[in-house]
Design a protein around this motif. Structure first.
Motif, mmCIF file in Angstrom:
data_model
loop_
_atom_site.group_PDB
_atom_site.id
_atom_site.type_symbol
_atom_site.label_atom_id
_atom_site.label_comp_id
_atom_site.label_asym_id
_atom_site.label_seq_id
_atom_site.Cartn_x
_atom_site.Cartn_y
_atom_site.Cartn_z
ATOM 1 N N ARG A 55 0.795 -1.401 0.077
ATOM 2 C CA ARG A 55 0.400 -0.376 0.227
ATOM 3 C C ARG A 55 0.819 1.104 -0.049
ATOM 4 N NH1 ARG A 55 0.528 -2.178 5.063
ATOM 5 N NH2 ARG A 55 0.413 -1.359 6.648
ATOM 6 N N ALA A 56 -0.031 2.048 -0.683
ATOM 7 C CA ALA A 56 0.772 3.546 -0.513
ATOM 8 C C ALA A 56 0.936 4.567 0.611
ATOM 9 C CB ALA A 56 0.037 4.567 -1.440
ATOM 10 N N ASP A 57 1.781 5.047 1.437
ATOM 11 C CA ASP A 57 2.097 5.488 2.727
ATOM 12 C C ASP A 57 2.744 6.939 2.534
ATOM 13 O OD1 ASP A 57 2.715 5.840 5.555
ATOM 14 O OD2 ASP A 57 3.478 4.178 5.669
ATOM 15 N N ALA A 58 1.102 8.025 3.085
ATOM 16 C CA ALA A 58 1.757 8.925 2.468
ATOM 17 C C ALA A 58 2.665 9.582 3.564
ATOM 18 C CB ALA A 58 0.138 9.928 2.488
ATOM 19 N N SER A 59 3.167 9.023 4.929
ATOM 20 C CA SER A 59 3.864 9.359 6.190
ATOM 21 C C SER A 59 5.869 9.435 4.895
ATOM 22 C CB SER A 59 3.446 8.783 6.973
ATOM 23 O OG SER A 59 4.224 7.105 6.949
ATOM 24 N N LEU A 60 5.767 8.579 4.274
ATOM 25 C CA LEU A 60 6.990 8.352 3.632
ATOM 26 C C LEU A 60 6.943 9.620 2.888
ATOM 27 C CD1 LEU A 60 7.132 4.388 3.310
ATOM 28 C CD2 LEU A 60 7.944 5.732 4.755
ATOM 29 N N PRO A 61 8.482 9.962 2.553
ATOM 30 C CA PRO A 61 8.492 10.823 1.508
ATOM 31 C C PRO A 61 7.970 10.845 0.571
ATOM 32 C CG PRO A 61 10.520 10.408 3.212
ATOM 33 C CD PRO A 61 10.064 9.553 2.865
ATOM 34 N N VAL A 62 7.845 11.613 -0.818
ATOM 35 C CA VAL A 62 7.120 11.606 -1.941
ATOM 36 C C VAL A 62 8.234 11.971 -2.332
ATOM 37 C CG1 VAL A 62 5.604 13.456 -3.665
ATOM 38 C CG2 VAL A 62 5.039 12.917 -1.247
ATOM 39 N N ILE A 63 8.460 10.980 -3.410
ATOM 40 C CA ILE A 63 9.571 10.424 -4.626
ATOM 41 C C ILE A 63 8.729 11.919 -5.876
ATOM 42 C CG2 ILE A 63 9.631 8.897 -6.377
ATOM 43 C CD1 ILE A 63 8.735 7.223 -3.989
ATOM 44 N N SER A 64 9.803 12.273 -6.354
ATOM 45 C CA SER A 64 9.548 12.897 -8.032
ATOM 46 C C SER A 64 9.719 11.644 -9.592
ATOM 47 C CB SER A 64 10.414 14.546 -7.617
ATOM 48 O OG SER A 64 9.228 14.797 -6.664
ATOM 49 N N GLU A 65 9.160 12.144 -10.048
ATOM 50 C CA GLU A 65 9.707 11.229 -10.962
ATOM 51 C C GLU A 65 9.129 12.200 -12.040
ATOM 52 O OE1 GLU A 65 11.090 8.537 -14.039
ATOM 53 O OE2 GLU A 65 11.288 8.556 -11.815
ATOM 54 N N GLY A 66 10.611 13.108 -12.708
ATOM 55 C CA GLY A 66 10.290 15.051 -13.175
ATOM 56 C C GLY A 66 9.817 15.523 -12.411
ATOM 57 N N ALA A 67 8.179 16.113 -14.053
ATOM 58 C CA ALA A 67 6.611 16.525 -12.725
ATOM 59 C C ALA A 67 5.867 15.917 -12.177
ATOM 60 C CB ALA A 67 6.304 17.301 -13.864
ATOM 61 N N GLN A 68 5.656 14.428 -12.053
ATOM 62 C CA GLN A 68 5.228 13.572 -11.285
ATOM 63 C C GLN A 68 5.610 13.226 -10.164
ATOM 64 O OE1 GLN A 68 1.958 12.729 -12.588
ATOM 65 N NE2 GLN A 68 2.159 12.398 -10.221
ATOM 66 N N LYS A 69 4.671 13.371 -8.923
ATOM 67 C CA LYS A 69 5.195 12.775 -7.459
ATOM 68 C C LYS A 69 4.048 11.777 -7.541
ATOM 69 C CE LYS A 69 5.827 17.433 -5.899
ATOM 70 N NZ LYS A 69 7.401 17.619 -6.080
ATOM 71 N N TYR A 70 4.644 10.845 -7.131
ATOM 72 C CA TYR A 70 4.490 9.166 -5.928
ATOM 73 C C TYR A 70 4.860 9.325 -4.907
ATOM 74 C CZ TYR A 70 4.744 7.863 -11.272
ATOM 75 O OH TYR A 70 4.344 7.888 -12.344
ATOM 76 N N TYR A 71 3.680 8.409 -4.090
ATOM 77 C CA TYR A 71 3.484 8.317 -2.970
ATOM 78 C C TYR A 71 4.989 6.972 -2.862
ATOM 79 C CZ TYR A 71 0.289 10.911 -1.246
ATOM 80 O OH TYR A 71 -1.196 11.830 -1.524
ATOM 81 N N ASP A 72 5.502 6.677 -1.507
ATOM 82 C CA ASP A 72 6.318 4.802 -1.256
ATOM 83 C C ASP A 72 4.925 4.813 -0.928
ATOM 84 O OD1 ASP A 72 8.937 3.637 -1.619
ATOM 85 O OD2 ASP A 72 9.752 5.264 -0.508
ATOM 86 N N ASN A 73 6.068 3.304 -0.547
ATOM 87 C CA ASN A 73 5.163 2.062 -0.073
ATOM 88 C C ASN A 73 5.545 1.272 0.912
ATOM 89 O OD1 ASN A 73 3.604 2.556 -2.789
ATOM 90 N ND2 ASN A 73 5.420 1.889 -3.725
ATOM 91 N N ARG A 74 4.697 0.528 1.724
ATOM 92 C CA ARG A 74 4.705 -0.006 2.579
ATOM 93 C C ARG A 74 4.425 -1.202 2.716
ATOM 94 N NH1 ARG A 74 6.096 1.748 8.067
ATOM 95 N NH2 ARG A 74 5.990 3.331 7.088
ATOM 96 N N ILE A 75 4.857 -2.563 2.582
ATOM 97 C CA ILE A 75 4.475 -3.643 2.459
ATOM 98 C C ILE A 75 4.799 -4.881 4.036
ATOM 99 C CG2 ILE A 75 5.382 -5.894 1.464
ATOM 100 C CD1 ILE A 75 6.378 -3.914 -0.573
#
Length: 191
Positions: free
Chosen positions: A68-88
């Motif tokens: 699952r995506a975890d909004a408490s982890l640092p956000v990752i940028s891929e170009g202009a798009q941002k992604y939530y990192d994951n917790r498993i």
């Protein structure tokens, strides 16, 4: 002759109006309103749950993986798009339903095996069950680009021992069935 000039002026006027689309020329300047780019919404890579069973050390074990995506982890940028990192969350249950192993993993658990670029711009992409091998349950894991169209990642091997110990190593082969064998302490680390 008056009628011919009148007719010529009338035809010239009709021709001019038709060639201009029937509109009179204007001195107005039309400027489009500037479009302000809205920041893209932070994306999730897709939450999922996976269940497997394995025959291991004379019994059947149930393996549950919750990604699952975890909004408490640092956000990752891929170009202009941002992604939530994951917790498993990896959970292993015995045949009677009692819990043998349960642990949450983030990219930080694999930081010793990835370079600075993957640490900063990569995400934990997944952990999947591979096989039962001797005293270990073997899983394939990966950290890499959060863009689903990319194949940029670091393949890793995660082993759970019969005592519940965790060992992580780099997988030198992309095939999840072939696990890197190494006796070097810096490549295999129990955590």
């Amino acid at each position: 002759m008056k009628n011919i000039w009148f007719l010529a002026i009338l035809l010239l006027g009709a021709f001019t109006m038709a060639s201009c689309g029937g509109k009179k020329p204007s001195n107005d300047i039309i400027a489009h309103k500037p479009v302000i780019a809205k920041p893209a919404k932070t994306q999730k890579m897709g939450d999922y749950k996976q269940q497997n069973s394995a025959q291991w050390i004379g019994s059947t074990y149930k393996i549950n993986i919750d990604f699952r995506a975890d909004a408490s982890l640092p956000v990752i940028s891929e170009g202009a798009q941002k992604y939530y990192d994951n917790r498993i969350t990896l959970q292993i249950l015995r045949k009677d339903g009692s819990e043998f192993f349960k642990r949450e993993f983030t990219k930080a658990d694999f930081s010793s095996y990835i370079d600075a670029n993957y640490s900063k711009k990569g995400a934990l992409l997944g952990i999947v069950f591979d096989k039962a091998e001797g005293d270990n349950l073997v899983f394939a894991a990966s950290v890499g680009s959060p863009d689903t169209s990319s194949d940029d990642y670091v393949p890793l091997v995660l082993k759970i021992s019969r005592q519940g110990g965790v060992t992580i190593s780099k997988d030198s082969q992309l095939d999840t069935g072939a696990v890197e064998k190494s006796s070097s302490d810096d490549e295999n680390e129990a955590i």
